[in-house]
Design an enzyme around this catalytic site. Structure first.
Site, PDB file in Angstrom:
ATOM      1  CE1 TYR A 166      90.701  84.413  61.879  1.00 45.26           C
ATOM      2  CE2 TYR A 166      91.958  86.324  63.246  1.00 45.26           C
ATOM      3  CZ  TYR A 166      90.792  85.904  62.353  1.00 45.26           C
ATOM      4  OH  TYR A 166      90.224  86.712  61.465  1.00 45.26           O
ATOM      5  CE  LYS A 216      78.192  76.108  53.723  1.00 45.29           C
ATOM      6  NZ  LYS A 216      77.043  77.215  53.446  1.00 45.29           N
ATOM      7  CG  ASP A 249      75.301  80.076  54.027  1.00 43.80           C
ATOM      8  OD1 ASP A 249      75.450  79.587  55.249  1.00 43.80           O
ATOM      9  OD2 ASP A 249      75.292  79.901  53.162  1.00 43.80           O
ATOM     10  CG  ASP A 273      87.160  88.805  61.683  1.00 40.51           C
ATOM     11  OD1 ASP A 273      87.615  89.963  62.884  1.00 40.51           O
ATOM     12  OD2 ASP A 273      88.165  88.368  60.425  1.00 40.51           O
ATOM     13  CG  ASP A 277      84.785  94.404  59.882  1.00 42.21           C
ATOM     14  OD1 ASP A 277      85.317  94.119  61.683  1.00 42.21           O
ATOM     15  OD2 ASP A 277      85.292  94.456  59.232  1.00 42.21           O
TER      16      ASP A 277
HETATM   17  C1  IPM Z   1      89.846  91.748  64.868  1.00 42.11           C
HETATM   18  C2  IPM Z   1      90.882  92.460  63.504  1.00 42.11           C
HETATM   19  C3  IPM Z   1      91.920  91.239  63.710  1.00 42.11           C
HETATM   20  C4  IPM Z   1      90.870  89.506  63.582  1.00 42.11           C
HETATM   21  C5  IPM Z   1      93.437  90.627  62.411  1.00 42.11           C
HETATM   22  C6  IPM Z   1      93.628  91.963  62.369  1.00 42.11           C
HETATM   23  C7  IPM Z   1      94.037  90.430  62.745  1.00 42.11           C
HETATM   24  O1  IPM Z   1      90.341  92.199  62.205  1.00 42.11           O
HETATM   25  O2  IPM Z   1      90.035  91.868  66.037  1.00 42.11           O
HETATM   26  O3  IPM Z   1      88.421  91.592  64.331  1.00 42.11           O
HETATM   27  O4  IPM Z   1      90.521  89.319  62.635  1.00 42.11           O
HETATM   28  O5  IPM Z   1      90.752  89.225  65.051  1.00 42.11           O
HETATM   29 MN    MN Z   2      88.241  92.120  62.199  1.00 43.81          MN
END
Ligand code: IPM
Ligand code: MN
Ligand code: NAD
Length: 378
Positions: A166, A216, A249, A273, A277
């Site tokens: 990032y 990785k 992975d 990130d 999720d």
């Molecule tokens: C998170 C989000 C952000 C990230 C996006 C919206 C830029 O997905 O906070 O997990 O990738 O950090």
């Molecule tokens: Mn995210």
């Protein structure tokens, strides 16, 4: 009487006690530490879940010895459409004087490209305040089933939050032609890698003593091999922590197949990130996943926000789960040192999920879940 007055006046300044003298007694009229919180509700479901979290913060403060003050900032995609910017030029300076930031969600891709909205608000805040540790807890709340056939896991993801994939280094040339080139360079500095790994080791030491470091390095032989090397260097200092390196992975599979084997998981910005999720999914959904963007050295302020985004598909239906945002608010109070208040919020959340409130996506309204948490607090 005078002695009591003097002893009251000698109470620590940080408690800001004020004694009111009456002829018969001394009544403490306020003993308040006040926290100034910047609220950035943002887009989509952001405002609804932020207001829910804020109501809970105000309620828990009423029963405690601190007060909270919110400054609501309208920075969002609508703000961009009105003003041409996601936040004002001096946005970071406006935030600087606060004790913390509570954020909802940013992004409304149909109105404003994500590449503008996120780079105009969320990502610059994380960088400006050196919030390099993004911590995201993944565990099942009581009463939440989750998609796995097991409930025994308690993972803390520690995501590097200011550099790596990032960093923003790169560019595009020959746009729109057949010679088009796009470059996005991930940047890993020794300072950045060492401090996030050290943070991960420290968290592991405070928890169950296990650290999983995710890279990785079989494919990316510069930055990721470097990350593995720094992990091994630090492991010598933290001989009490059991450290294992995983490829991303394999970690993705492990989080589904054997999440109970994990304690602290530390990863780079993008890997963290994606894994969080996934972590949200195994804990029942994005409505349950909280996060804290920490400036661990406390030289400046930290930001608290749910893992989820603005959820355009359910925005305005009134069914967003506010638990992720409320849990994030609990993390905020914990960071501010209000550990009892933070724990009370978690107890209230757990009390309502244990009886099925808010555990099934869409079954209860945001307001009903919030009201239940508020009632449980009392
Ligand atoms: C998170 C989000 C952000 C990230 C996006 C919206 C830029 O997905 O906070 O997990 O990738 O950090
Ligand atoms: Mn995210
Ligand atoms: P999202 O997290 O907004 O939604 C993914 C799915 O999860 C959707 O089906 C949504 O309905 C559901 N969901 C999310 N939060 C929920 C909640 N509290 N209760 C119930 N269901 C919930 O991800 P997306 O759709 O990829 O992104 C939408 C927008 O949000 C984009 O602009 C994206 O860039 C942005 N985004 C912002 C942040 C942030 O501000 N931290 C995080 C992620 C995505």
């Amino acid at each position: 009487m005078m002695d009591l007055t003097r002893s009251l006046l000698h109470l620590p300044m940080c408690l800001r006690y004020q004694a009111e003298h009456t002829t018969r007694s001394i009544r403490i009229v306020s003993k308040m530490k006040t926290y100034s919180i910047a609220l950035i509700p943002g887009d989509g479901i952001g405002p609804a879940v932020t207001e829910a979290a804020w109501q809970v913060v105000e309620a828990v403060a009423r029963g405690a010895d601190f007060t909270v003050h919110a400054t609501r900032l309208p920075w969002s995609c609508d703000h961009y459409l009105e003003t041409g910017a996601m936040m004002p030029e001096d946005g970071v300076e406006i935030l600087r004087g606060r004790d913390a930031i509570l954020l909802g969600a940013v992004g409304w891709p149909r109105k404003v490209p994500d590449s503008i909205s996120l780079h105009g608000l969320l990502l610059p805040i994380r960088k400006a305040f050196r919030q390099y540790a993004n911590i995201r807890p993944h565990r099942l709340l009581p009463g939440v089933e989750g998609p796995l056939r097991k409930s025994e896991f308690d993972i803390l993801c520690v995501r590097e939050n200011t550099e790596g994939e990032y960093s923003g280094a790169g560019g595009r040339v020959h746009q729109g032609t057949e010679d088009e080139v796009a470059v996005e360079t991930a940047i890993f500095t020794r300072k950045g890698v060492e401090r996030i790994l050290r943070f991960g080791f420290e968290q592991a030491r405070r928890r169950r003593g296990k650290l999983a470091s995710v890279t990785k390095s079989n494919a990316q032989r510069h930055s990721m091999v470097f990350w593995d090397e720094v992990t091994h260097e630090l492991a010598r200092e933290y001989s009490d922590v059991e450290v294992t390196s995983y490829h991303i992975d394999a970690m993705a599979a492990r989080m589904v197949m054997a999440p109970e084997t994990l304690d602290v998981v530390v990863a780079s910005n993008l890997f963290g990130d994606v894994l969080t999720d996934l972590g949200a999914a195994i804990q029942g959904g994005l409505g349950f996943a909280a996060s804290a963007n920490l400036n661990p050295d406390r030289s400046t302020l930290s930001m608290f926000e749910p893992v989820h985004g603005s959820a355009p598909d359910i925005a305005h239906l009134g069914i967003a789960n506010p638990i992720a945002a409320i849990w994030s608010a609990s993390m905020m109070l914990d960071h501010l040192g209000e550990t009892d208040a933070a724990a009370r919020i978690m107890q209230a959340i757990e009390a309502i999920t244990a009886r099925g409130m808010g555990t099934v996506p869409g079954e209860h309204k945001t307001d009903d879940i919030t009201r239940a948490v508020l009632t449980a607090l009392h």
